[in-house]
Write a protein that holds these residues in place. Structure first.
Motif, PDB file in Angstrom:
ATOM      1  N   ALA A 190       0.859  -1.183   0.000  1.00 27.88           N
ATOM      2  CA  ALA A 190       0.000   0.000   0.000  1.00 27.88           C
ATOM      3  C   ALA A 190       0.893   1.230   0.000  1.00 27.88           C
ATOM      4  CB  ALA A 190      -0.912   0.017   1.218  1.00 27.88           C
ATOM      5  N   VAL A 191       0.614   2.158  -0.899  1.00 27.77           N
ATOM      6  CA  VAL A 191       1.422   3.368  -1.017  1.00 27.77           C
ATOM      7  C   VAL A 191       0.580   4.590  -0.697  1.00 27.77           C
ATOM      8  CG1 VAL A 191       0.971   3.635  -3.484  1.00 27.77           C
ATOM      9  CG2 VAL A 191       3.052   4.615  -2.510  1.00 27.77           C
ATOM     10  N   GLY A 192       1.210   5.572  -0.069  1.00 27.20           N
ATOM     11  CA  GLY A 192       0.509   6.794   0.322  1.00 27.20           C
ATOM     12  C   GLY A 192       0.325   7.762  -0.833  1.00 27.20           C
ATOM     13  N   ASP A 193      -0.069   8.976  -0.504  1.00 21.88           N
ATOM     14  CA  ASP A 193      -0.449   9.993  -1.481  1.00 21.88           C
ATOM     15  C   ASP A 193       0.689  10.251  -2.478  1.00 21.88           C
ATOM     16  OD1 ASP A 193      -2.087  10.028   0.797  1.00 21.88           O
ATOM     17  OD2 ASP A 193      -2.702  12.089   0.405  1.00 21.88           O
ATOM     18  N   ILE A 194       0.451   9.928  -3.747  1.00 23.95           N
ATOM     19  CA  ILE A 194       1.459  10.127  -4.789  1.00 23.95           C
ATOM     20  C   ILE A 194       1.419  11.558  -5.298  1.00 23.95           C
ATOM     21  CG2 ILE A 194       2.284   9.335  -7.033  1.00 23.95           C
ATOM     22  CD1 ILE A 194       0.717   6.672  -6.423  1.00 23.95           C
ATOM     23  N   GLN A 195       0.235  12.070  -5.567  1.00 23.50           N
ATOM     24  CA  GLN A 195      -0.007  13.456  -5.993  1.00 23.50           C
ATOM     25  C   GLN A 195       0.863  13.872  -7.172  1.00 23.50           C
ATOM     26  OE1 GLN A 195      -0.894  15.231  -1.617  1.00 23.50           O
ATOM     27  NE2 GLN A 195      -1.291  16.598  -3.332  1.00 23.50           N
ATOM     28  N   GLY A 196       0.954  12.996  -8.147  1.00 27.35           N
ATOM     29  CA  GLY A 196       1.712  13.336  -9.341  1.00 27.35           C
ATOM     30  C   GLY A 196       3.210  13.201  -9.200  1.00 27.35           C
ATOM     31  N   CYS A 197       3.689  12.651  -8.124  1.00 25.08           N
ATOM     32  CA  CYS A 197       5.137  12.437  -7.934  1.00 25.08           C
ATOM     33  C   CYS A 197       5.522  11.087  -8.556  1.00 25.08           C
ATOM     34  CB  CYS A 197       5.494  12.486  -6.453  1.00 25.08           C
ATOM     35  SG  CYS A 197       5.218  14.094  -5.684  1.00 25.08           S
ATOM     36  N   TYR A 198       5.514  11.065  -9.868  1.00 24.44           N
ATOM     37  CA  TYR A 198       5.699   9.827 -10.616  1.00 24.44           C
ATOM     38  C   TYR A 198       7.099   9.240 -10.428  1.00 24.44           C
ATOM     39  CZ  TYR A 198       6.283   6.786 -14.701  1.00 24.44           C
ATOM     40  OH  TYR A 198       6.551   5.728 -15.535  1.00 24.44           O
ATOM     41  N   ASP A 199       8.117  10.076 -10.493  1.00 24.44           N
ATOM     42  CA  ASP A 199       9.490   9.566 -10.384  1.00 24.44           C
ATOM     43  C   ASP A 199       9.756   8.915  -9.028  1.00 24.44           C
ATOM     44  OD1 ASP A 199       9.991  10.341 -12.985  1.00 24.44           O
ATOM     45  OD2 ASP A 199      10.852  12.280 -12.400  1.00 24.44           O
ATOM     46  N   PRO A 200       9.382   9.551  -7.897  1.00 27.99           N
ATOM     47  CA  PRO A 200       9.531   8.859  -6.612  1.00 27.99           C
ATOM     48  C   PRO A 200       8.730   7.562  -6.535  1.00 27.99           C
ATOM     49  CG  PRO A 200       9.267  11.195  -6.247  1.00 27.99           C
ATOM     50  CD  PRO A 200       8.989  10.958  -7.701  1.00 27.99           C
ATOM     51  N   LEU A 201       7.551   7.529  -7.172  1.00 25.74           N
ATOM     52  CA  LEU A 201       6.759   6.297  -7.176  1.00 25.74           C
ATOM     53  C   LEU A 201       7.523   5.171  -7.860  1.00 25.74           C
ATOM     54  CD1 LEU A 201       4.132   4.629  -6.850  1.00 25.74           C
ATOM     55  CD2 LEU A 201       3.397   5.591  -9.059  1.00 25.74           C
ATOM     56  N   ARG A 202       8.067   5.435  -9.036  1.00 31.13           N
ATOM     57  CA  ARG A 202       8.793   4.385  -9.742  1.00 31.13           C
ATOM     58  C   ARG A 202      10.061   3.992  -8.989  1.00 31.13           C
ATOM     59  NH1 ARG A 202       7.014   3.066 -14.799  1.00 31.13           N
ATOM     60  NH2 ARG A 202       8.217   1.195 -14.261  1.00 31.13           N
ATOM     61  N   HIS A 203      10.704   4.961  -8.352  1.00 33.49           N
ATOM     62  CA  HIS A 203      11.875   4.655  -7.526  1.00 33.49           C
ATOM     63  C   HIS A 203      11.491   3.741  -6.364  1.00 33.49           C
ATOM     64  CE1 HIS A 203      15.316   6.341  -4.783  1.00 33.49           C
ATOM     65  NE2 HIS A 203      15.508   5.081  -5.104  1.00 33.49           N
TER      66      HIS A 203
END
Length: 267
Positions: free
Chosen positions: A5-18
């Motif tokens: 489960a991941v928290g609020d991404i809010q368009g932070c795509y690069d940190p998500l993929r990292h």
């Protein structure tokens, strides 16, 4: 198979993929739960939506307040705010497809086998888990209907919050349900919301929604985002706050839902 489960991404795509690379996430075998607020304020809302949609059944994402805001802006119900970063999504050639996908996301995800419930903001102390599921399904049905624009207008109507009552009219139930699931931080024992306070606890019987003895948080595990000021700490072993403020330059957090081990990367 591992479920994260991941928290609020809010368009932070690069940190998500990292973060997913750190987890060695494999969509062919693993599942990603997303605790809402997939878009807005961050730089890559479009890439985020496209990626999450591409995961198919390997992604279970609930709606947050920024996601509902995007739907309302797309329908002409609301205007973009000064810090919004939604234009790229709205002008994308696949915007209709992405917005349709977003509109059909759940308000709440309940894993009965694990006894875990994920929502964006929280569950009020006046509801049981079963009631929360029931109200989530009612709101989802409205948002997925042909009359979804009408219901979005009702949800975003600027009226004073009121306590929960089973006898509320449908439009009042939907408006309050959306507020509970996507905007709530502080409430009182009767489900009355304080939607203005974000940091210090308001007076007169208000407290964080999970601090009441009759709260559903005392029944099973709950995962939620929305409240970056908590820094991922709720003070309860079975309440898992996973918005750690990535869009504000802090970290993006994921938890393994079997054991609740945390992994985070910094923006």
């Amino acid at each position: 198979m591992t479920t994260y489960a991941v928290g609020d991404i809010q368009g932070c795509y690069d940190p998500l993929r990292h973060l997913l690379d750190e987890l060695k996430f494999d969509p062919d075998h693993d599942v990603l739960w997303v605790a809402g607020d997939m878009v807005n304020r961050g730089p890559k809302s479009l890439a985020t939506l496209r990626y999450l949609k591409s995961l198919g059944n390997s992604c279970i994402a609930v709606l947050g307040n920024h996601d509902l805001h995007l739907l309302a802006v797309a329908c002409g119900i609301r205007k973009q705010k000064g810090k919004d970063t939604l234009t790229e999504v709205l002008e994308a050639p696949d915007a209709d497809e992405l917005l349709q996908w977003l509109r059909f996301r759940p308000m709440l995800h309940h894993d009965d086998q694990r006894k875990i419930t994920m929502v964006h903001a929280g569950i009020p102390p006046v509801w049981t888990i079963d009631q929360a599921i029931q109200q989530a399904r009612e709101l989802e049905q409205a948002l997925r209907s042909e009359d979804h624009i009408k219901w979005l207008k009702k949800i975003f109507k600027n009226t004073k919050p009121q306590p929960w009552d089973d006898e509320l009219k449908l439009k009042q139930r939907l408006r309050l349900t959306a507020a509970y699931f996507t905007r709530m931080r502080f409430c009182n024992a009767y489900g009355m919301l304080d939607l203005e306070s974000k940091g210090s606890i308001p007076k007169n019987g208000y407290a964080p929604w999970f601090r009441f003895s009759k709260s559903p948080c005392y029944q099973e595990q709950i995962i939620f985002g929305h409240w970056a000021a908590l820094d991922g700490v709720s003070g309860h072993d079975n309440i898992h706050a996973i918005d750690t403020g990535c869009v504000w330059g802090k970290s993006l957090t994921a938890i393994n839902v079997d054991g609740f081990k945390r992994t985070e990367v910094y923006n």
